[in-house]
Design an enzyme around this catalytic site. Structure first.
Site, PDB file in Angstrom:
ATOM      1  N   CYS A  11       0.795  -1.221   0.000  1.00 36.55           N
ATOM      2  CA  CYS A  11       0.000   0.000   0.000  1.00 36.55           C
ATOM      3  C   CYS A  11       0.829   1.272   0.000  1.00 36.55           C
ATOM      4  CB  CYS A  11      -0.929   0.008   1.213  1.00 36.55           C
ATOM      5  SG  CYS A  11      -2.043  -1.417   1.288  1.00 36.55           S
TER       6      CYS A  11
ATOM      7  N   HIS B  56      12.075   2.351   6.191  1.00 36.12           N
ATOM      8  CA  HIS B  56      11.976   0.935   5.813  1.00 36.12           C
ATOM      9  C   HIS B  56      12.445   0.066   6.971  1.00 36.12           C
ATOM     10  CE1 HIS B  56      11.784  -2.584   3.355  1.00 36.12           C
ATOM     11  NE2 HIS B  56      11.687  -1.922   2.219  1.00 36.12           N
TER      12      HIS B  56
ATOM     13  N   HIS C 284      -4.064  19.797   6.504  1.00 36.40           N
ATOM     14  CA  HIS C 284      -4.824  18.645   6.018  1.00 36.40           C
ATOM     15  C   HIS C 284      -4.012  17.361   6.178  1.00 36.40           C
ATOM     16  CE1 HIS C 284      -7.435  21.713   4.289  1.00 36.40           C
ATOM     17  NE2 HIS C 284      -6.377  22.225   3.690  1.00 36.40           N
TER      18      HIS C 284
ATOM     19  N   HIS D 160      -3.426   6.718   4.888  1.00 38.97           N
ATOM     20  CA  HIS D 160      -3.831   5.551   4.110  1.00 38.97           C
ATOM     21  C   HIS D 160      -5.027   4.850   4.744  1.00 38.97           C
ATOM     22  CE1 HIS D 160      -3.995   1.759   2.120  1.00 38.97           C
ATOM     23  NE2 HIS D 160      -3.474   1.099   3.140  1.00 38.97           N
TER      24      HIS D 160
ATOM     25  N   ASN E 125     -10.612  -0.049   0.852  1.00 34.57           N
ATOM     26  CA  ASN E 125      -9.153   0.001   0.908  1.00 34.57           C
ATOM     27  C   ASN E 125      -8.618  -0.171  -0.503  1.00 34.57           C
ATOM     28  OD1 ASN E 125      -6.418  -0.294   1.280  1.00 34.57           O
ATOM     29  ND2 ASN E 125      -6.558  -2.036   2.661  1.00 34.57           N
TER      30      ASN E 125
END
Length: 455
Positions: free
Chosen positions: A200, A258, A342, A346, A379
């Site tokens: 995602c 990561h 704003h 996700h 999603n």
């Protein structure tokens, strides 16, 4: 898989906090040119004409020192301005919205997809595969290709029409497939990057890649395609200064964290077969802790770049009190509402949105774009962030100078942030191709609580 114990997303200690403030110091040093020139300008403003004449006469007596210093100053100034990275702008963006004929009820979807329980899906509006609605179903590679072409070309056609950019002017292409090159006859030396297996978060990874390429390639356009099976969004980025006046946003920051080097992060979201050899995605019990660490590290890196000095001082004082003075005080979470107007988080699930709302101290208004995107489109993986930004635009909330923070996370485990600054106030009446525009007045809607399940 659902877990009975909840864990706060930001409860993990910011392990890299010292490094972040070292980086903050580096930013000050990197802007030393300004730190030198500003005092000189102030001093010069208070000198009289006689002072300048006296100073000039003194320089004439020592030209061998003045000339090399002048040349060195000019060279340093040139190197400073040449070394600055080029600004990157979001020229425009477009979205694909399925036709009404491709929509159906949740019950019909579950029946056609042969799902046996009504607890596996939360109520949400999904765009569906065309072949799933036909009878008999025709699930083959050719139909899948047609489906992808319908989605991708629909969004890219709209984007090129919006921007007026010619296909031959596009020098960078970031997407998951190469059919765009053939369809739009892109030039032979185009730099095409196909990203896959990133989950995602790939949408913001693509933006970061495009930014890095644009900063070393002058006068270029980059086409970024965030494509999933059900939905898609396309973005056109540019580093041409002449496009400043017609661009929507400036790309201010792009940060990637990561956690793949950690075995827990690598295995917390994993595609594999179950005991019945059915392929699926498994979520481990380490998902929430790993997500918390990734988000904390990403936010700690971003904080010194965007937060006002007052918030940074409060955080530093809190850190010294807890770590140095061993005081039993609560971890201070900076108020990111002072840095952004704003938020586009996700829309991976309601539980994640709930935790981030609580941890970051956001209001229902801030969370509305993410929650309504999850409610209306479900999603949609990497493209969800763009539907959230489109929601904010359709509501007429984007004003000139507003800053928008996009937060994505996905398997790997990865957490990515992108910050945009609006060049102008977005007039929703002009957003004819916005996927929300024909129904935005009916939102927000109430989203009922969904009973947690165990599987």
């Amino acid at each position: 898989m659902m877990f009975k114990k909840k864990k706060k997303i930001l409860d993990n200690e910011p392990n890299l906090v010292k490094l972040k403030y070292v980086k903050l110091g580096y930013h000050l040093v990197s802007n030393a040119m300004y730190l030198i020139l500003v005092p000189l300008t102030i001093v010069s403003a208070h000198l009289s004409i006689e002072d300048f004449v006296h100073l000039f006469n003194s320089f004439k007596l020592n030209l061998m020192s003045v000339i090399p210093c002048t040349i060195l100053t000019v060279l340093l100034a040139i190197l400073h301005f040449l070394g600055r990275p080029k600004q990157v702008y979001l020229l425009n963006l477009s979205y694909y919205k399925p036709e009404p004929g491709l929509m159906c009820s949740l019950e019909a979807f579950m029946e056609r997809s042969e799902l046996r329980t009504n607890k596996t899906l939360a109520p949400m509006g999904l765009g569906l595969f065309r072949q799933l609605l036909t009878s008999p179903k025709n699930l083959c590679l050719e139909e899948a290709r047609k489906e992808a072409e319908m989605v991708i070309f629909g969004a890219v056609d709209q984007l090129l029409a919006k921007t007026g950019v010619k296909s031959k002017d596009i020098g960078i292409l970031v997407l998951k497939c190469t059919m765009v090159v053939n369809r739009y006859k892109l030039r032979g030396n185009i730099s095409c990057y196909n990203l896959s297996g990133m989950g995602c978060s790939v949408g913001l990874v693509s933006i970061d890649l495009a930014k890095r390429l644009l900063q070393v390639r002058p006068n270029s356009y980059a086409l970024v395609v965030s494509m999933e099976s059900l939905t898609m969004a396309g973005n056109s980025l540019t580093n041409r200064s002449s496009d400043h006046h017609c661009s929507k946003y400036q790309l201010v920051h792009a940060l990637r964290t990561h956690k793949g080097a950690d075995d827990r992060g690598y295995n917390c979201v994993f595609q594999k077969e179950d005991i019945n050899n059915r392929l699926g995605v498994a979520f481990s019990k380490d998902l929430l802790p790993v997500a918390g660490e990734g988000l904390t590290n990403n936010f700690t890196t971003l904080g010194p770049l965007v937060l006002p000095l007052s918030e940074q001082i409060l955080f530093l004082v809190n850190f010294i009190g807890r770590k140095v003075l061993k005081m039993k005080i609560k971890l201070y979470v900076p108020d990111f509402k002072l840095a952004f107007e704003h938020f586009c988080i996700h829309a991976g699930g309601r539980a994640v949105l709930d935790e981030l709302e609580k941890s970051l101290g956001l209001s229902e208004w801030h969370m509305e774009p993410s929650r309504m995107t999850l409610c209306r489109f479900g999603n949609t993986s990497s493209s969800s962030l763009w539907y959230e930004l489109a929601y904010t635009e359709a509501k007429g909330r984007i004003k000139k100078g507003d800053r928008s923070w996009q937060i994505a996370f996905g398997s790997g485990f990865k957490c990515n942030s992108v910050v945009w600054r609006a060049f102008r106030t977005i007039n929703s009446a002009n957003e004819k191709h916005n996927p929300w525009i024909d129904e935005i007045d009916s939102f927000p809607v109430h989203v009922p609580e969904v009973e947690p399940i165990d599987c």
